[in-house]
Every structure is written in structure tokens, then in C-alpha cells.
Scaffold this active site. Sequence first.
Site, PDB file in Angstrom:
ATOM      1  N   CYS A   8       0.865  -1.187   0.000  1.00  0.00           N
ATOM      2  CA  CYS A   8       0.000   0.000   0.000  1.00  0.00           C
ATOM      3  C   CYS A   8       0.896   1.229   0.000  1.00  0.00           C
ATOM      4  O   CYS A   8       2.075   1.131  -0.370  1.00  0.00           O
ATOM      5  CB  CYS A   8      -0.985  -0.028   1.180  1.00  0.00           C
ATOM      6  N   ASN A  11       2.302   1.426   4.340  1.00  0.00           N
ATOM      7  CA  ASN A  11       2.641   0.146   4.995  1.00  0.00           C
ATOM      8  C   ASN A  11       2.353   0.184   6.503  1.00  0.00           C
ATOM      9  O   ASN A  11       3.036  -0.457   7.292  1.00  0.00           O
ATOM     10  CB  ASN A  11       4.108  -0.259   4.724  1.00  0.00           C
ATOM     11  N   CYS A  13      -1.394   0.774   7.419  1.00  0.00           N
ATOM     12  CA  CYS A  13      -2.832   0.493   7.579  1.00  0.00           C
ATOM     13  C   CYS A  13      -3.275  -0.738   6.804  1.00  0.00           C
ATOM     14  O   CYS A  13      -3.595  -1.771   7.386  1.00  0.00           O
ATOM     15  CB  CYS A  13      -3.669   1.694   7.126  1.00  0.00           C
ATOM     16  N   ARG A  14      -3.323  -0.642   5.467  1.00  0.00           N
ATOM     17  CA  ARG A  14      -3.930  -1.706   4.667  1.00  0.00           C
ATOM     18  C   ARG A  14      -3.031  -2.908   4.450  1.00  0.00           C
ATOM     19  O   ARG A  14      -3.431  -4.060   4.704  1.00  0.00           O
ATOM     20  CB  ARG A  14      -4.384  -1.145   3.314  1.00  0.00           C
ATOM     21  N   SER A  15      -1.804  -2.697   3.956  1.00  0.00           N
ATOM     22  CA  SER A  15      -0.965  -3.864   3.647  1.00  0.00           C
ATOM     23  C   SER A  15      -0.562  -4.672   4.887  1.00  0.00           C
ATOM     24  O   SER A  15      -0.436  -5.897   4.788  1.00  0.00           O
ATOM     25  CB  SER A  15       0.250  -3.485   2.790  1.00  0.00           C
ATOM     26  N   ASP A 122      -8.474   3.781   1.596  1.00  0.00           N
ATOM     27  CA  ASP A 122      -7.469   4.051   2.622  1.00  0.00           C
ATOM     28  C   ASP A 122      -8.169   4.504   3.894  1.00  0.00           C
ATOM     29  O   ASP A 122      -8.785   5.569   3.909  1.00  0.00           O
ATOM     30  CB  ASP A 122      -6.521   5.143   2.118  1.00  0.00           C
TER      31      ASP A 122
HETATM   32  P1  4NP Z   1      -1.778   2.812   4.116  1.00  0.00           P
HETATM   33  O1  4NP Z   1      -2.392   4.170   4.699  1.00  0.00           O
HETATM   34  O2  4NP Z   1      -1.236   3.150   2.746  1.00  0.00           O
HETATM   35  O3  4NP Z   1      -2.945   1.898   4.061  1.00  0.00           O
HETATM   36  O4  4NP Z   1      -0.699   2.381   5.085  1.00  0.00           O
HETATM   37  C1  4NP Z   1      -1.656   5.358   4.782  1.00  0.00           C
HETATM   38  C2  4NP Z   1      -0.878   5.589   5.878  1.00  0.00           C
HETATM   39  C3  4NP Z   1      -0.173   6.772   5.962  1.00  0.00           C
HETATM   40  C4  4NP Z   1      -0.256   7.722   4.958  1.00  0.00           C
HETATM   41  C5  4NP Z   1      -1.024   7.466   3.849  1.00  0.00           C
HETATM   42  C6  4NP Z   1      -1.727   6.273   3.768  1.00  0.00           C
HETATM   43  N1  4NP Z   1       0.445   8.928   5.071  1.00  0.00           N
HETATM   44  O5  4NP Z   1       0.320   9.785   4.162  1.00  0.00           O
HETATM   45  O6  4NP Z   1       1.188   9.146   6.038  1.00  0.00           O
END
Ligand code: 4NP
Length: 151
Positions: A8, A11, A13-15, A122
Site C-alpha cells: 500500500c 505500509n 494500515c492496509r498492507s 485508505d
Molecule cells: P496505508 O495508509 O497506505 O494503508 O498504510 C496510509 C498511511 C499513511 C499515509 C497514507 C496512507 N500517510 O500519508 O502518512
Amino acid sequence: MIRILMVCLGNICRSPLAHGILDSKLDGNYFNVDSAGTSNYHKGSPPDLCSIAVVRKNGIDITNQRARQFKIKDFETFDYIYVMDESNFENVVKMARNVEDISKVRLILNEIHPNKNLEVPDPYYGGDSGFDDVYNMLDEACNLITNRLAR
Ligand code: 4NP
């Protein structure tokens, strides 16, 4: 050993969810699961507390995971690279060296809805229910991945 990478943006939340869920369904003697982010925003961080909580409700512990950035070498290490959204897809494919690399990259929700190119939303900016929804769609996708790999 068959190796699967979940990708994602952050790294955190989702992955990490996809990583923990798929890992819980596969035999570690034959399969290796990992995750990475296309960004380095959260390098070295554990998963988001909401991600940790939503998998814990389902008996899975992901507290040992640490965020890392996707790297070109991952195309060599992994057999399957599942991405959460179109932007992850573009960012990973941009780093591909050849068509074989590109052929490893798939949108994870295409496992459930073939060719629809749907995205895992997200949940980073949303509330708790976002994480439950994401958990449920990733669990369903990972069931299908597990069935496919077991064949
Ligand atoms: P992820 O979510 O891609 O599912 O881990 C996010 C976590 C942090 C950020 C963006 C998406 N960020 O911009 O910090």
C-alpha cells in the site's frame, strides 16, 4: 517456497492487515508473506493502532510488523505482488524492469471482482468502521488467494 508481498502507500494500515490475514491462512513451511509501502513515510513504524485492533478481534497479532519501502529487489524475491489501489499499482509498475516484473503485480480486489479494478479504500483518514470494512474485504480476498495457491 511461494512468496507473496502486500503493498500500500504507508505500509501501516492496509498492507499490514493483508499481510497478517494471508499469513494466518497459509502454512509457513510453504509460503512466505510480507508487506511494504510505496512511500518511506513510516519506515520502521509498527502498524496503525486501528489495524492492530481490528485483526486482534479476529485472533491475529501483527504488532511485530515494521513498515518498509517497496524496492526493486522485491520483484526478484516475490512471486505475487498484491497492491491495494491504482496509485500503488502505478508506483510499483513504474519500478518494473521488464514484463515479467509487471505480470506479478495485481490489484488485490480483482481476486473477488475480476477485472473491475476496485480499490481498497485508505482508512488512514477515516474512523474505526473504515478498518472493519477494509478487514472484511481483505479477508475475503485472502480466502480466494489461499484457495488459488493451494491448488
Ligand atoms: P496505508 O495508509 O497506505 O494503508 O498504510 C496510509 C498511511 C499513511 C499515509 C497514507 C496512507 N500517510 O500519508 O502518512
